[in-house]
Enzyme design. Structure first.
Site, PDB file in Angstrom:
ATOM      1  N   LYS A  23       1.307  83.624 -24.702  1.00 34.92           N
ATOM      2  CA  LYS A  23       0.564  83.058 -23.575  1.00 34.92           C
ATOM      3  C   LYS A  23       0.927  81.589 -23.405  1.00 34.92           C
ATOM      4  CE  LYS A  23      -3.481  82.475 -26.590  1.00 34.92           C
ATOM      5  NZ  LYS A  23      -3.552  81.003 -26.595  1.00 34.92           N
ATOM      6  N   HIS A  27       3.034  70.888 -28.043  1.00 31.97           N
ATOM      7  CA  HIS A  27       2.864  71.803 -29.170  1.00 31.97           C
ATOM      8  C   HIS A  27       3.342  73.195 -28.780  1.00 31.97           C
ATOM      9  CE1 HIS A  27      -0.714  72.640 -26.736  1.00 31.97           C
ATOM     10  NE2 HIS A  27      -0.789  73.808 -27.349  1.00 31.97           N
ATOM     11  N   HIS A  78       5.550  71.390 -20.517  1.00 27.29           N
ATOM     12  CA  HIS A  78       4.448  72.170 -19.936  1.00 27.29           C
ATOM     13  C   HIS A  78       3.425  71.243 -19.282  1.00 27.29           C
ATOM     14  CE1 HIS A  78       0.977  74.912 -19.729  1.00 27.29           C
ATOM     15  NE2 HIS A  78       1.891  75.867 -19.694  1.00 27.29           N
ATOM     16  N   ASP A 132      -3.690  82.847 -32.394  1.00 21.55           N
ATOM     17  CA  ASP A 132      -2.928  81.591 -32.518  1.00 21.55           C
ATOM     18  C   ASP A 132      -2.866  81.033 -33.947  1.00 21.55           C
ATOM     19  OD1 ASP A 132      -2.796  81.966 -29.812  1.00 21.55           O
ATOM     20  OD2 ASP A 132      -3.731  80.074 -29.254  1.00 21.55           O
ATOM     21  N   HIS A 191       4.797  77.673 -25.271  1.00 22.53           N
ATOM     22  CA  HIS A 191       4.957  76.776 -24.137  1.00 22.53           C
ATOM     23  C   HIS A 191       6.415  76.357 -23.942  1.00 22.53           C
ATOM     24  CE1 HIS A 191       0.694  76.434 -23.779  1.00 22.53           C
ATOM     25  NE2 HIS A 191       0.522  75.782 -24.912  1.00 22.53           N
ATOM     26  N   CYS A 234      -9.222  78.897 -27.835  1.00 25.66           N
ATOM     27  CA  CYS A 234      -8.588  80.197 -27.613  1.00 25.66           C
ATOM     28  C   CYS A 234      -9.417  81.363 -28.158  1.00 25.66           C
ATOM     29  CB  CYS A 234      -7.174  80.185 -28.177  1.00 25.66           C
ATOM     30  SG  CYS A 234      -6.111  79.008 -27.286  1.00 25.66           S
ATOM     31  N   ASP A 243       0.607  81.024 -28.827  1.00 29.48           N
ATOM     32  CA  ASP A 243       0.904  80.003 -27.829  1.00 29.48           C
ATOM     33  C   ASP A 243       2.420  79.849 -27.750  1.00 29.48           C
ATOM     34  OD1 ASP A 243      -1.327  79.057 -26.530  1.00 29.48           O
ATOM     35  OD2 ASP A 243      -1.251  77.069 -27.430  1.00 29.48           O
TER      36      ASP A 243
END
Length: 218
Positions: free
Chosen positions: A115, A90, A61, A16, A57, A160, A55
Site C-alpha cells: 500500500k 520511509h 511520495h 507493517d 512508497h 495503520c 508500506d
C-alpha cells in the site's frame, strides 16, 4: 474469558512489520521491535492463516515532508482527500527498510498487501488508501476465504492498525486488536491527549474489541 480461534473463520493481519518502523529506522515507533517476537508467537500458535501489509512508497511520495519545501515531518497539510500528516521519507520501494522484517516468521503469511505505492495518495488502511475510494482488494480475498473475524497486530496502533481495524469493522468483519503485539506513535493532539488514545476510543465506538495474546486459545 479466552477467545477461541476458529481456523476456518479467523485470520491474523500483520500490519507493517518493517525495519523502517523499528528503532533506528526512518520512521521509528518506540519499542516497535518488540512486536516481532509477539507476532511470531501468534503465527506459531492459534492462527493457521495470516496476511501482512507492507508500506511501499515510491521516492518523492506526496506524503513525505521532503516533497513540500519548507514543511517538516509530522506537520499536517490539506490534500484533495483531506488533512494529510507529512512523514519522513520511509518504506522506499525495493529498500531493505521497506522489506518485511527479516525476523518475522512468514510461513503462515499467505498474502502481502502493498500500500502507498500511488505517488499522490498515502495509505494507512489494509483495505483502502487515504482517499477512502481506492480499494486494495483485501476485502474480496478475505470474503473468498470465508473469513469472518480479523485479529490485527503490528505497527502502528494509532495509524495503520487503527485505520485497518476501523475499515474492517465498517465492512462487517468482527475485529479484535491484539494490544501486546502492537505499538503506537502517539503524536500529541491540539485538543489534548494523543493519537493512540484517540484511535482506541474511535475503535471502541466502532465495535472493535481489544485483547492480549494470552487471551487467545486455539
Amino acid at each position: 474469558m479466552a477467545l477461541v480461534i476458529d481456523p476456518e473463520a479467523d485470520m491474523l493481519g500483520v500490519v507493517d512489520v518493517q525495519p523502517c518502523f523499528m528503532p533506528g529506522g526512518a520512521l521509528p515507533v518506540a519499542d516497535g521491535d518488540a512486536v516481532v517476537p509477539a507476532v511470531n508467537r501468534l503465527l506459531a500458535g492459534p492462527f493457521a492463516h495470516a496476511f501482512a501489509t507492507q508500506d511501499w512508497h515510491p521516492p518523492g511520495h506526496a506524503s513525505f515532508a521532503s516533497a513540500h519545501p519548507g514543511r517538516q515531518p509530522f506537520e499536517s497539510i490539506p490534500f484533495p482527500y483531506g488533512p494529510q500528516t507529512l512523514w519522513p521519507d520511509h518504506a522506499i520501494q525495493g529498500s531493505a527498510e521497506a522489506a518485511l522484517h527479516p525476523g518475522l516468521d512468514q510461513s503462515r503469511i499467505e498474502l502481502v498487501v502493498r500500500k502507498g505505492f500511488r505517488a499522490a495518495i498515502d495509505s494507512y488502511s489494509a483495505f483502502f488508501e487515504n482517499d477512502r475510494a481506492t480499494a486494495t482488494g483485501l476485502e474480496a480475498w478475505l470474503r473468498a476465504r470465508g473469513v469472518r473475524r480479523l485479529f490485527l497486530c503490528g505497527l502502528a496502533t494509532d495509524y495503520c492498525v487503527a485505520f485497518s481495524a476501523e475499515d474492517a469493522a465498517r465492512l462487517g468483519f468482527a475485529v479484535v486488536v491484539v494490544e501486546d503485539a502492537c505499538r503506537g506513535i502517539g503524536l500529541p493532539l491540539p485538543t489534548g491527549g494523543d493519537t493512540i488514545a484517540a484511535a482506541r476510543a474511535r475503535l471502541a465506538a466502532a465495535g472493535v474489541r481489544f485483547c492480549r495474546s494470552g487471551d487467545l486459545a486455539g
